[in-house]
Design a protein around this motif. Sequence first.
Motif, PDB file in Angstrom:
ATOM      1  N   ASP A 106     -74.352 -62.936   1.431  1.00  0.00           N
ATOM      2  CA  ASP A 106     -74.678 -63.703   2.627  1.00  0.00           C
ATOM      3  C   ASP A 106     -74.962 -62.787   3.817  1.00  0.00           C
ATOM      4  N   LYS A 107     -74.268 -61.619   3.852  1.00  0.00           N
ATOM      5  CA  LYS A 107     -74.437 -60.688   4.967  1.00  0.00           C
ATOM      6  C   LYS A 107     -75.866 -60.187   5.089  1.00  0.00           C
ATOM      7  N   ALA A 108     -76.563 -60.076   3.948  1.00  0.00           N
ATOM      8  CA  ALA A 108     -77.923 -59.537   3.943  1.00  0.00           C
ATOM      9  C   ALA A 108     -78.839 -60.318   4.877  1.00  0.00           C
ATOM     10  N   ASP A 154     -78.479 -66.654  10.433  1.00  0.00           N
ATOM     11  CA  ASP A 154     -77.644 -67.840  10.171  1.00  0.00           C
ATOM     12  C   ASP A 154     -77.912 -68.983  11.151  1.00  0.00           C
ATOM     13  N   TRP A 155     -78.481 -68.672  12.319  1.00  0.00           N
ATOM     14  CA  TRP A 155     -78.822 -69.712  13.300  1.00  0.00           C
ATOM     15  C   TRP A 155     -79.920 -70.653  12.799  1.00  0.00           C
ATOM     16  N   ILE A 167     -80.733 -64.248   0.086  1.00  0.00           N
ATOM     17  CA  ILE A 167     -82.033 -64.870   0.360  1.00  0.00           C
ATOM     18  C   ILE A 167     -81.760 -66.239   0.971  1.00  0.00           C
ATOM     19  N   ILE A 168     -82.643 -66.688   1.853  1.00  0.00           N
ATOM     20  CA  ILE A 168     -82.584 -68.073   2.331  1.00  0.00           C
ATOM     21  C   ILE A 168     -83.728 -68.845   1.675  1.00  0.00           C
ATOM     22  N   ASN A 169     -83.419 -70.006   1.121  1.00  0.00           N
ATOM     23  CA  ASN A 169     -84.437 -70.903   0.554  1.00  0.00           C
ATOM     24  C   ASN A 169     -84.862 -71.868   1.647  1.00  0.00           C
ATOM     25  N   PHE A 170     -86.151 -72.167   1.739  1.00  0.00           N
ATOM     26  CA  PHE A 170     -86.544 -73.143   2.763  1.00  0.00           C
ATOM     27  C   PHE A 170     -87.565 -74.141   2.244  1.00  0.00           C
ATOM     28  N   GLN A 221     -86.430 -63.196   2.985  1.00  0.00           N
ATOM     29  CA  GLN A 221     -85.674 -61.973   2.684  1.00  0.00           C
ATOM     30  C   GLN A 221     -85.635 -61.128   3.941  1.00  0.00           C
ATOM     31  N   MET A 222     -84.607 -60.246   4.024  1.00  0.00           N
ATOM     32  CA  MET A 222     -84.570 -59.246   5.094  1.00  0.00           C
ATOM     33  C   MET A 222     -84.472 -57.865   4.478  1.00  0.00           C
ATOM     34  N   GLN A 223     -85.164 -56.905   5.087  1.00  0.00           N
ATOM     35  CA  GLN A 223     -85.057 -55.520   4.620  1.00  0.00           C
ATOM     36  C   GLN A 223     -83.704 -54.970   5.060  1.00  0.00           C
ATOM     37  N   THR A 224     -82.928 -54.477   4.113  1.00  0.00           N
ATOM     38  CA  THR A 224     -81.553 -54.031   4.385  1.00  0.00           C
ATOM     39  C   THR A 224     -81.491 -53.059   5.561  1.00  0.00           C
TER      40      THR A 224
END
Length: 162
Positions: free
Chosen positions: A5-7, A12-13, A49-52, A73-76
């Motif tokens: 989840d931290k990735a 999170d907003w 990953i966030i699904n939308f 996705q976010m680049q670490t």
Amino acid sequence: LSKLDKAVSSLDWLLGNWESVEPGKGSYPSLKDFRYTEDLHFAQMGQPIINFMFNASDAETKKILHRECGFIQMQTGTNRVAFIIAQNSGLVEVEEGELVGKKLSLHTQALARPSFAKEPHVKEVSRVFQLQPDGKLEQTLSMSTDKQPMTQHLHITYSRLA
Ligand code: HEM
């Protein structure tokens, strides 16, 4: 928060369900102005990953006009964000950009469509998601096609569903 989840925790907003407060405004030089409603859904499913899913309908007839779904996705270790998107029009896109505070600016990085997609063909998309101080979420989207330079197509504000 789990490591997974931290990735994407700086996004999170966005998580949860949103619905347009009042109809959004659609426009384009080649189109008659239109009004639409839209609901947005962002969820984490146990991956970094966030699904939308986004569903937009005509504000008057309620007919579904536009749908998008995909993954974020976010680049670490960076503020670099990628949206991997499939649209009901047949357009498939990777949009990339930067998260600064609670403002996410994205631009087409790669784009594809079926061989028989109808014209005009989209060339580039730019959009901004921004969380407002009152907790509402705003999206502004511009696009270029093979007939028009980059011009605004959509503007809408959403509120969070309980
Ligand atoms: C038309 C692209 C999202 C509603 C169009 C056209 C394109 C396009 C290329 C044709 C423009 C022309 O004829 O010159 C996109 C892209 C989107 C998007 C790339 C998202 C990334 C939406 C959304 C709505 C919407 C969310 C909300 C309802 C419409 C309508 C038309 C239109 C009503 C005119 C009728 C039609 O051609 O179907 N869009 N669109 N679009 N778009 Fe979008």
